[in-house]
Design an enzyme around this catalytic site. Structure first.
Site, short mmCIF file in Angstrom:
data_model
loop_
_atom_site.label_atom_id
_atom_site.label_comp_id
_atom_site.label_asym_id
_atom_site.label_seq_id
_atom_site.Cartn_x
_atom_site.Cartn_y
_atom_site.Cartn_z
N GLY A 44 0.84 -1.19 0.00
CA GLY A 44 0.00 0.00 0.00
C GLY A 44 0.87 1.24 0.00
O GLY A 44 2.01 1.20 0.49
N GLN A 49 2.97 9.98 0.93
CA GLN A 49 4.26 9.28 0.96
C GLN A 49 5.10 9.58 -0.29
O GLN A 49 6.28 9.26 -0.33
CB GLN A 49 4.06 7.77 1.08
CG GLN A 49 3.51 7.35 2.43
CD GLN A 49 3.42 5.84 2.52
OE1 GLN A 49 2.43 5.25 2.11
NE2 GLN A 49 4.45 5.21 3.04
N CYS A 91 6.38 0.27 7.08
CA CYS A 91 5.94 1.41 6.28
C CYS A 91 7.05 1.80 5.31
O CYS A 91 8.21 1.87 5.71
CB CYS A 91 5.61 2.58 7.22
SG CYS A 91 5.05 4.04 6.34
N LEU A 92 6.67 2.05 4.06
CA LEU A 92 7.69 2.39 3.05
C LEU A 92 8.36 3.72 3.36
O LEU A 92 9.43 4.01 2.83
CB LEU A 92 7.07 2.40 1.65
CG LEU A 92 6.52 1.06 1.16
CD1 LEU A 92 5.98 1.17 -0.25
CD2 LEU A 92 7.58 -0.04 1.24
N HIS A 133 -4.10 1.53 7.63
CA HIS A 133 -2.75 2.10 7.68
C HIS A 133 -2.63 3.26 6.68
O HIS A 133 -2.14 4.34 7.02
CB HIS A 133 -1.73 0.99 7.38
CG HIS A 133 -0.30 1.43 7.30
ND1 HIS A 133 0.67 1.00 8.19
CD2 HIS A 133 0.34 2.26 6.44
CE1 HIS A 133 1.82 1.56 7.88
NE2 HIS A 133 1.66 2.32 6.81
N GLU A 134 -3.14 3.04 5.46
CA GLU A 134 -3.04 4.08 4.43
C GLU A 134 -3.98 5.25 4.73
O GLU A 134 -3.63 6.41 4.50
CB GLU A 134 -3.36 3.50 3.04
CG GLU A 134 -2.46 2.35 2.60
CD GLU A 134 -0.97 2.61 2.76
OE1 GLU A 134 -0.56 3.78 2.63
OE2 GLU A 134 -0.22 1.66 3.04
N HIS A 137 -2.32 7.53 7.03
CA HIS A 137 -1.36 8.41 6.35
C HIS A 137 -2.05 9.70 5.90
O HIS A 137 -1.50 10.80 6.06
CB HIS A 137 -0.77 7.72 5.11
CG HIS A 137 0.46 6.91 5.39
ND1 HIS A 137 1.61 7.47 5.89
CD2 HIS A 137 0.72 5.59 5.21
CE1 HIS A 137 2.53 6.51 6.02
NE2 HIS A 137 2.02 5.36 5.62
#
Ligand code: ZN
Length: 193
Positions: A44, A49, A91-92, A133-134, A137
């Site tokens: 995701g 991000q 997380c990226l 999670h997204e 963000h």
């Protein structure tokens, strides 16, 4: 050309704005987001991000390119949480750091895709976790914010390393970094939100 930004870049704390229109350029940004997500072995990726101020996330719980599980969520609303489940998240934007997060096991999600089709679905399992999670963000919330204080302490050192890296970058920018970011985000919001 988009690229994934790391914690504590200020755009990761930016509260995203709803998208009012979709054009070819935005579709290309979405394609690039999927590509960046796959390159980093993610499942995701949220718009902030990649330093974009939009309520937009791309998701694919399988992590496999071109699978039918690819989803684009525009202006998502997540509500009616049910149950609890604990799992390790990464997380990226905080690469290499992992921690256990408790989240509702099931949520009701409403969103639009790039063609304006409405998603209105109760989801569970990995998909529910990724979407939450997204969605976090987009509100400027990162997964360590959701960890217990004791658990967060165990990754404090790793988070501090990211802060040092960011401070070094800020120094090179003569203090213009934040102002430039604000200007860019405001221009993009004026164009799409
Ligand atoms: Zn993340």
């Amino acid at each position: 050309m988009l690229k994934i930004i790391n914690c504590p870049h200020p755009t990761l704390r930016h509260v995203s704005k709803p998208i009012q229109r979709v054009d070819k350029k935005l579709k290309l940004m979405v394609e690039e987001m999927f590509e960046l997500m796959y390159e980093s072995n993610g499942i995701g990726l949220a718009a902030n991000q990649v330093d974009l101020p939009f309520q937009l996330v791309v998701i694919n719980p399988t992590g496999e390119r071109k699978s039918k599980e690819e989803r684009v969520l525009i202006n998502p609303i997540v509500q009616l949480p049910k149950g609890n489940s604990e799992a390790e998240e990464g997380c990226l934007s905080i690469p290499g750091v992992y921690g256990k997060v408790v989240r509702p096991a099931e949520v009701h999600v409403m969103a639009y895709d790039l063609s304006g089709n409405k998603m209105d679905e109760v989801v569970g399992g990995t998909l529910a976790r990724v979407i939450q999670h997204e969605f976090d963000h987009l509100q400027g919330v990162l997964f360590p914010d959701r960890m217990t204080e004791a658990a967060r302490r165990s990754i404090e050192g790793e988070l501090a390393a990211f802060t040092l890296e960011f401070e070094a970058m800020r120094k090179q920018d003569d203090g213009l970094l934040e102002a430039n970011i604000k200007k860019r985000l405001a221009a993009l919001e004026a164009e799409y939100c």
